[in-house]
Design a protein around this motif. Structure first.
Motif, mmCIF file in Angstrom:
data_model
loop_
_atom_site.group_PDB
_atom_site.id
_atom_site.type_symbol
_atom_site.label_atom_id
_atom_site.label_comp_id
_atom_site.label_asym_id
_atom_site.label_seq_id
_atom_site.Cartn_x
_atom_site.Cartn_y
_atom_site.Cartn_z
ATOM 1 N N THR A 26 0.850 -1.189 0.000
ATOM 2 C CA THR A 26 0.000 0.000 0.000
ATOM 3 C C THR A 26 0.882 1.233 0.000
ATOM 4 O O THR A 26 1.783 1.368 0.824
ATOM 5 C CB THR A 26 -0.911 0.041 1.248
ATOM 6 N N LEU A 27 0.621 2.110 -0.949
ATOM 7 C CA LEU A 27 1.271 3.415 -0.977
ATOM 8 C C LEU A 27 0.365 4.394 -0.257
ATOM 9 O O LEU A 27 -0.858 4.349 -0.407
ATOM 10 C CB LEU A 27 1.470 3.889 -2.418
ATOM 11 N N GLN A 28 0.957 5.278 0.540
ATOM 12 C CA GLN A 28 0.168 6.261 1.273
ATOM 13 C C GLN A 28 0.829 7.634 1.206
ATOM 14 O O GLN A 28 2.050 7.749 1.312
ATOM 15 C CB GLN A 28 0.021 5.844 2.739
ATOM 16 N N TYR A 29 0.000 8.634 1.043
ATOM 17 C CA TYR A 29 0.447 10.021 1.057
ATOM 18 C C TYR A 29 -0.522 10.790 1.950
ATOM 19 O O TYR A 29 -1.735 10.708 1.778
ATOM 20 C CB TYR A 29 0.462 10.617 -0.353
ATOM 21 N N ASP A 30 0.014 11.517 2.912
ATOM 22 C CA ASP A 30 -0.785 12.275 3.871
ATOM 23 C C ASP A 30 -0.443 13.752 3.737
ATOM 24 O O ASP A 30 0.717 14.139 3.902
ATOM 25 C CB ASP A 30 -0.488 11.785 5.288
ATOM 26 N N ASP A 51 4.393 -6.470 10.032
ATOM 27 C CA ASP A 51 4.162 -5.379 9.087
ATOM 28 C C ASP A 51 5.452 -4.589 8.920
ATOM 29 O O ASP A 51 6.176 -4.338 9.886
ATOM 30 C CB ASP A 51 3.078 -4.435 9.609
ATOM 31 N N VAL A 52 5.730 -4.191 7.697
ATOM 32 C CA VAL A 52 6.915 -3.386 7.405
ATOM 33 C C VAL A 52 6.470 -2.169 6.610
ATOM 34 O O VAL A 52 5.697 -2.283 5.658
ATOM 35 C CB VAL A 52 7.961 -4.186 6.599
ATOM 36 N N SER A 53 6.966 -1.004 7.015
ATOM 37 C CA SER A 53 6.619 0.227 6.328
ATOM 38 C C SER A 53 7.886 1.038 6.100
ATOM 39 O O SER A 53 8.717 1.162 6.993
ATOM 40 C CB SER A 53 5.622 1.031 7.165
ATOM 41 N N TRP A 54 8.022 1.566 4.897
ATOM 42 C CA TRP A 54 9.155 2.417 4.541
ATOM 43 C C TRP A 54 8.632 3.805 4.245
ATOM 44 O O TRP A 54 7.601 3.965 3.595
ATOM 45 C CB TRP A 54 9.879 1.859 3.324
ATOM 46 N N GLU A 55 9.353 4.800 4.693
ATOM 47 C CA GLU A 55 8.992 6.193 4.434
ATOM 48 C C GLU A 55 10.124 6.848 3.660
ATOM 49 O O GLU A 55 11.297 6.696 4.000
ATOM 50 C CB GLU A 55 8.775 6.928 5.752
ATOM 51 N N PHE A 56 9.755 7.551 2.593
ATOM 52 C CA PHE A 56 10.743 8.238 1.778
ATOM 53 C C PHE A 56 10.074 9.433 1.124
ATOM 54 O O PHE A 56 8.865 9.620 1.225
ATOM 55 C CB PHE A 56 11.370 7.290 0.743
ATOM 56 N N SER A 57 10.853 10.256 0.452
ATOM 57 C CA SER A 57 10.301 11.503 -0.066
ATOM 58 C C SER A 57 9.494 11.283 -1.351
ATOM 59 O O SER A 57 9.833 10.430 -2.177
ATOM 60 C CB SER A 57 11.402 12.536 -0.311
ATOM 61 N N ARG A 58 8.442 12.074 -1.485
ATOM 62 C CA ARG A 58 7.646 12.056 -2.710
ATOM 63 C C ARG A 58 8.530 12.443 -3.901
ATOM 64 O O ARG A 58 8.411 11.882 -4.988
ATOM 65 C CB ARG A 58 6.462 13.012 -2.567
ATOM 66 N N GLU A 59 9.423 13.388 -3.682
ATOM 67 C CA GLU A 59 10.331 13.839 -4.729
ATOM 68 C C GLU A 59 11.217 12.685 -5.223
ATOM 69 O O GLU A 59 11.473 12.556 -6.423
ATOM 70 C CB GLU A 59 11.182 14.988 -4.190
ATOM 71 N N LEU A 60 11.680 11.829 -4.308
ATOM 72 C CA LEU A 60 12.491 10.668 -4.677
ATOM 73 C C LEU A 60 11.685 9.718 -5.560
ATOM 74 O O LEU A 60 12.172 9.246 -6.586
ATOM 75 C CB LEU A 60 12.998 9.944 -3.431
ATOM 76 N N ARG A 105 2.843 6.279 -11.160
ATOM 77 C CA ARG A 105 2.480 7.573 -11.753
ATOM 78 C C ARG A 105 1.066 7.993 -11.352
ATOM 79 O O ARG A 105 0.820 9.162 -11.069
ATOM 80 C CB ARG A 105 2.610 7.518 -13.272
ATOM 81 N N ARG A 106 0.141 7.057 -11.327
ATOM 82 C CA ARG A 106 -1.227 7.359 -10.908
ATOM 83 C C ARG A 106 -1.239 7.851 -9.459
ATOM 84 O O ARG A 106 -1.894 8.840 -9.126
ATOM 85 C CB ARG A 106 -2.111 6.124 -11.060
ATOM 86 N N ALA A 111 -1.414 12.468 -5.546
ATOM 87 C CA ALA A 111 -0.731 13.262 -4.519
ATOM 88 C C ALA A 111 -0.545 14.700 -4.998
ATOM 89 O O ALA A 111 -0.703 15.647 -4.213
ATOM 90 C CB ALA A 111 0.612 12.629 -4.167
ATOM 91 N N GLN A 112 -0.230 14.872 -6.262
ATOM 92 C CA GLN A 112 -0.056 16.195 -6.846
ATOM 93 C C GLN A 112 -1.360 17.000 -6.781
ATOM 94 O O GLN A 112 -1.344 18.201 -6.542
ATOM 95 C CB GLN A 112 0.417 16.057 -8.298
ATOM 96 N N GLU A 113 -2.491 16.340 -6.983
ATOM 97 C CA GLU A 113 -3.791 17.014 -6.883
ATOM 98 C C GLU A 113 -4.063 17.464 -5.454
ATOM 99 O O GLU A 113 -4.643 18.519 -5.226
ATOM 100 C CB GLU A 113 -4.912 16.089 -7.357
ATOM 101 N N LEU A 114 -3.628 16.654 -4.499
ATOM 102 C CA LEU A 114 -3.846 16.978 -3.090
ATOM 103 C C LEU A 114 -2.905 18.080 -2.618
ATOM 104 O O LEU A 114 -3.333 19.024 -1.947
ATOM 105 C CB LEU A 114 -3.650 15.712 -2.245
ATOM 106 N N VAL A 115 -1.630 17.961 -2.969
ATOM 107 C CA VAL A 115 -0.619 18.965 -2.612
ATOM 108 C C VAL A 115 0.294 19.153 -3.823
ATOM 109 O O VAL A 115 1.129 18.295 -4.104
ATOM 110 C CB VAL A 115 0.221 18.540 -1.392
#
Length: 138
Positions: A26-30, A51-60, A105-106, A111-115
């Motif tokens: 699951t990809l998540q953007y807040d 459960d494993v979760s990775w956090e990284f930059s949207r720009e990356l 890309r979708r 995410a671009q529409e949100l921020v």
């Protein structure tokens, strides 16, 4: 308007055990954390059974779908015509997964529409971040 975007994707583990060929993720953007993206794998998809979760930059992520990006714990690069490789580096080893580039890309478009890129600073809650940093003592 919702402040969180979640999108399920199918990831293919590279050089994994046969039982783990396709992994749900699951990809998540807040919007409250506008620079970050999270990719979560359920316990059933991990070798440790947690459960494993990775956090990284949207720009990356945005850079990595078009060309190799990242030098730290998360590295992203195109693979062939329609896949993107995400590498997650940890002390236990490296996990490499392939995800359909169109799915990424979708997700990035949503995410671009949100921020909109470049407007992230408008969505930062500096008071909350400072409180979190100080352990709630403000």
């Amino acid at each position: 308007m919702s402040t969180v975007i979640e999108q399920s994707v199918q990831a293919r583990m590279v050089a994994s055990a046969p039982r783990m060929e396709t992994l749900p993720a699951t990809l998540q953007y807040d919007r409250r954390d506008p620079f970050a993206v999270r990719m979560a794998f359920p316990a059933t998809a991990t070798l440790e059974g947690t459960d494993v979760s990775w956090e990284f930059s949207r720009e990356l992520l945005a850079a990595g779908v078009d060309s190799a990006a990242g030098v730290g714990d998360v590295r992203i690069r195109p693979f062939g015509y329609d896949r993107t490789v995400l590498e997650f580096h940890a002390t236990e080893g490296i996990a490499m997964v392939h995800v359909r580039t169109a799915d990424l890309r979708r997700f990035l478009e949503r995410a671009q529409e949100l921020v909109p890129a470049g407007d992230e600073h408008r969505f930062l809650d500096l008071d909350r971040s400072l409180t979190d940093l100080l352990g709630g003592a403000c």
